[in-house]
Design a protein around this motif. Structure first.
Motif: not given
Ligand SMILES: *Cc1c(COP(=O)(O)O)cnc(C)c1O
Length: 388
Positions: A79-81, A84, A104, A107, A147, A176, A178-179, A198, A200-201, A210-211, A330
């Motif tokens: 997962s993203g967590m 992190i 986030y 986080t 972030e 981070d 992710t966005f 993450s 996952t997004k 989820v990753g 998202l």
């Molecule tokens: C969703 C998200 C995370 C956590 O990731 P998971 O895959 O839900 O564990 C971390 N940082 C940002 C910016 C996220 O949107």
């Protein structure tokens, strides 16, 4: 043969880390559903011993992600967590971390409710102001956690300035991403030490996995990350790795549509009578618009906006949409809508939440890749139904 890392982004996203299977010629990376591997003699293995330590499907994903971020080394997590957490594993008790105040939620939770108990200290500052970040540096500062764009107000932080402050402090700069995704922004090229995702997004992109991942250019840092990846064990299974690999192949075309739709909707909302403020870095009125234009290739698929409405009315708007799905998360192909005050940011005490600009009428949308006219019509009918 040309190293696939020399190709452009869209080509790398399809080919990097993904050679046809040697044994069968299978074009797609197989799902190596497998925990253990034969050894030709004790200790004499063919690159894999045990799938927590390494799995061929995961290797292809890790190489693919490293290539997309322009980095040498990738590590995937469950997962993203999990990713992190692994960055925080690099710290020791007594260390100090600087992070943005609108980091986030997960986080913020792992910082303040897990690692604070191990005597790691955290300062939350306005990272859009580099002076405030520099002033927060202490003797024991070991990590800047960046972030950008932030959630849900889409503030943009100057990654190169953060990397400079971290380097001066002999601290690591982790971003981070992710966005933005590596299609829009590549922090390693701006001086960051670690990129966190993450998956996952947007990278997975289809709301079906989820990753997480960490990417770096530094062999020593990667070795440390690999040590904790294997020791802590938050590693993804091969099915999950396959799904993300499938997702990254279309990242470029998906992001182009996410960005086009989001830009169109942001301008439409900006002109709309029911809307007070639109938060989108692509609008010239956005306070960090110039920095975003410089640092990013486009402005992303997230749009937040404030309605001239009560908590209940805004809740009605997000409940009335039919194309937009009412949901957290998202980055998938489908559009999602949510109310931060009652959903993603409900854990923040009300006064603190309002002080941070997360008003009752604030709505966050993850703009998908449906036809933009259907999305605008859907928002309009939800406004009509909910705002009398
Ligand atoms: C969703 C998200 C995370 C956590 O990731 P998971 O895959 O839900 O564990 C971390 N940082 C940002 C910016 C996220 O949107």
């Amino acid at each position: 043969m040309t190293d696939s890392d020399d190709f452009r982004f869209e080509t790398r996203s399809i080919h990097s880390g993904q050679e046809p299977d040697e044994k069968t010629g299978a074009l797609m990376t197989p799902i190596y559903a497998n925990s253990t591997y034969v050894q030709d003699g004790p200790g004499d293995h063919r690159g894999y011993e045990y799938s927590r330590t390494g799995n061929p499907t995961r290797t292809d994903l890790e190489d693919n992600l490293a290539s997309l971020e322009g980095g040498e080394y990738g590590r995937a997590f469950s997962s993203g967590m999990g990713a992190i957490n692994t960055v925080l594993n690099l710290l020791s008790s007594g260390d100090h971390v600087i992070a943005s105040e609108d980091v986030y939620g997960g986080t913020h939770r792992i910082f303040t409710q897990v690692y604070a108990d191990y005597d790691v200290e955290f300062s939350f500052v306005d990272m859009t102001d580099p002076d405030e970040v520099a002033d927060a540096v202490r003797e024991n500062t070991e990590l800047l956690w960046v972030e950008t764009p932030t959630n849900p107000l889409l503030n943009v932080v100057d990654i190169a300035a953060m990397a400079d402050i971290a380097a001066d402090a002999d601290a690591l700069c982790a971003v981070d991403n992710t966005f933005a995704t590596p299609y829009l922004q590549r922090p390693l090229e701006l001086g960051a030490d670690i990129v966190s995702h993450s998956l996952t997004k947007y990278l997975g992109g289809h709301s079906d996995v989820v990753g997480g991942a960490l990417i770096t250019d530094d062999a020593e840092l990667d070795e440390q990350i690999g040590f904790y990846q294997n020791s802590v064990g938050a590693t993804p299974g091969p099915h999950d790795c396959f799904l993300v690999l499938r997702g990254t192949k279309t990242l470029g075309v998906r992001m182009d549509r996410h960005c086009d739709n989001a830009r169109d909707i942001a301008h439409w909302l900006d002109d709309h009578d029911a809307v007070d403020t639109v938060y989108y870095p692509g609008l010239e009125s956005h306070p960090n618009h110039e920095l975003a234009a410089e640092q990013m290739n486009d402005f992303g698929g997230m749009v937040s906006f404030e309605l001239d409405a009560s908590l209940e009315e805004a809740a009605d708007v997000v409940s009335e949409t039919e194309v937009f799905t009412l949901a957290e998360s998202l980055g998938g192909v489908e559009s999602l809508i949510e109310q931060p005050a009652t959903m993603t940011h409900a854990a923040i005490p009300k006064e603190e939440r309002l002080a941070a600009g997360l008003t009752d009428g604030l709505i966050r949308a993850s703009i998908g890749i449906e036809h933009v006219d259907d999305l605008k019509a859907d928002l309009q009918q939800a406004f009509d139904a909910a705002l009398k």
